[in-house]
Design a protein around this motif. Structure first.
Motif, short mmCIF file in Angstrom:
data_model
loop_
_atom_site.label_atom_id
_atom_site.label_comp_id
_atom_site.label_asym_id
_atom_site.label_seq_id
_atom_site.Cartn_x
_atom_site.Cartn_y
_atom_site.Cartn_z
N PHE A 151 -28.05 33.63 15.38
CA PHE A 151 -29.00 33.77 14.07
C PHE A 151 -29.04 32.37 13.74
CE2 PHE A 151 -28.98 33.22 9.77
CZ PHE A 151 -30.05 33.97 9.21
N MET A 152 -28.26 31.24 13.96
CA MET A 152 -28.21 29.82 13.79
C MET A 152 -29.13 29.16 14.51
SD MET A 152 -26.53 29.66 10.80
CE MET A 152 -26.85 28.10 10.73
N GLY A 153 -29.60 29.83 15.47
CA GLY A 153 -30.50 29.15 16.40
C GLY A 153 -32.16 29.57 15.96
N LEU A 154 -32.11 30.39 15.36
CA LEU A 154 -33.48 30.77 15.11
C LEU A 154 -34.17 29.91 14.00
CD1 LEU A 154 -32.73 34.36 13.91
CD2 LEU A 154 -33.52 33.73 16.28
N SER A 155 -35.59 29.87 14.21
CA SER A 155 -36.60 28.89 13.29
C SER A 155 -36.28 29.46 11.80
CB SER A 155 -37.98 29.18 14.03
OG SER A 155 -38.49 30.32 13.59
N ASP A 156 -36.93 28.85 10.86
CA ASP A 156 -36.77 29.18 9.73
C ASP A 156 -37.57 30.52 9.20
OD1 ASP A 156 -35.52 27.14 8.67
OD2 ASP A 156 -37.00 25.77 8.22
N ASN A 205 -36.24 47.92 13.90
CA ASN A 205 -35.82 46.61 13.49
C ASN A 205 -34.92 46.20 14.62
OD1 ASN A 205 -37.13 46.65 11.24
ND2 ASN A 205 -35.52 47.17 10.15
N GLN A 206 -34.04 46.81 15.35
CA GLN A 206 -33.07 46.42 16.46
C GLN A 206 -33.74 46.04 17.65
OE1 GLN A 206 -29.83 46.30 15.70
NE2 GLN A 206 -29.91 44.99 17.59
N VAL A 215 -35.84 38.79 19.66
CA VAL A 215 -35.87 37.38 19.20
C VAL A 215 -34.47 36.64 19.50
CG1 VAL A 215 -34.49 37.70 16.99
CG2 VAL A 215 -36.31 36.18 17.07
N LEU A 216 -33.37 37.27 19.96
CA LEU A 216 -32.26 36.96 20.67
C LEU A 216 -32.32 36.72 21.98
CD1 LEU A 216 -29.49 38.96 18.44
CD2 LEU A 216 -30.21 36.50 18.38
#
Length: 289
Positions: A64-69, A182-183, A189-190
């Motif tokens: 999650f922390m590596g995702l863009s805003d 959603n999953q 995205v991961l």
């Protein structure tokens, strides 16, 4: 006329008379409760989006922390969407199986439980609309705006007039397909490959659940609609309510069939490609090990 039908017609007339008085007298205690639930729902989903989802996601998924805003905004939006879908979906199942009033009279049956559930969904839809407009560059989508506004229009007749509780509740069952959808986005995205086991398992589950709650239920839904069409209870429903009920149902199910076709094709392609990759290579004599 059957006694339950007569009771439903009488109740429908009472609901219409009461709704016409809304603008002239103070709301009754139950209407105040419904309004309170809607406002509480709105505030709760805002809190889940801004506080709970980021806090929980950082601890559950390191990616999650590596995702863009923009991705984080959509992540939090989909997390809240999943929570809402599970909450109202479970409520729908309980109402469908145990609420005898709306099962016996789908047009004017006692809408108490359905109103509570619809009030929760109303708060969620207004909350989601606000987030869509505020974060338009990240999650803006004209289709979702139209969808949310159409749903709110239909829910007005449930909350304001107490009509069509069975059909409103039945439609909310479709929310059970939302968590898998959603999953799928979360895995994408991961960076999970489409052929990975988690992705494939979710894809199959998405196709099965989507079919069960949006396609397989159509005969039941429209048979109940046909059963009440033309009855006295049906004609008590104002034209606006009939349009919100019948036209929206047909349009939504056309889209559901189109989406089901795309989901089934995508699921088939992924499973087929995975099976081919697992197939052993042929030997020179044409045989396989």
């Amino acid at each position: 006329m059957h006694s339950s039908c007569r009771l439903g017609v009488a109740r429908g007339a009472d609901h219409l008379n009461e709704s016409r008085k809304w603008g002239r007298v103070a709301m009754d205690p139950f209407s105040q409760l419904i309004l309170t639930i809607s406002v509480t729902s709105f505030l709760t989903f805002q809190w889940l989006f801004h506080r709970v989802s980021p806090w929980m996601s950082m601890r559950i998924s390191p990616g999650f922390m590596g995702l863009s805003d923009k991705q984080k905004v959509e992540w939090n939006s989909r997390t809240v969407s999943t929570f809402h879908a599970l909450l109202v979906g479970i409520f729908c199942l309980y109402t469908l199986f145990f609420d005898d009033a709306i099962n016996e009279d789908p047009v004017w049956g006692d809408p108490t439980l359905v109103k509570i559930n619809v009030a929760i969904t109303t708060g969620y839809l207004i909350s989601d609309l606000l987030l869509i407009f505020y974060y338009w560059k990240a999650i803006g989508d004209k289709f979702f705006v139209v969808h949310h506004l159409a749903a709110l229009y239909a829910y007005y007749y449930v909350l304001g007039h107490g009509m069509l509780p069975y059909f409103a509740n039945f439609r909310l069952l479709a929310e059970f397909s939302t968590p898998c959808v959603n999953q799928r986005w979360f895995f994408e995205v991961l960076g999970y490959p489409k052929s990975s086991r988690p992705n494939m398992a979710n894809g199959v589950a998405m196709a099965v659940v989507f079919f069960m709650v949006r396609i397989a239920v159509m005969p039941v839904y429209y048979s109940r609609m046909y059963a009440v069409y033309g009855t006295e209870a049906f004609y008590l429903v104002p034209w606006g309510g009939r349009v919100a009920w019948i036209c929206s149902s047909i349009c939504l199910d056309i889209m559901n069939i189109m989406w089901m076709h795309k989901i089934a094709r995508g699921c088939y392609k992924v499973l087929r490609s995975a099976r081919h990759r697992k197939a052993p290579a042929p030997q020179e004599n044409g045989k396989t090990d």
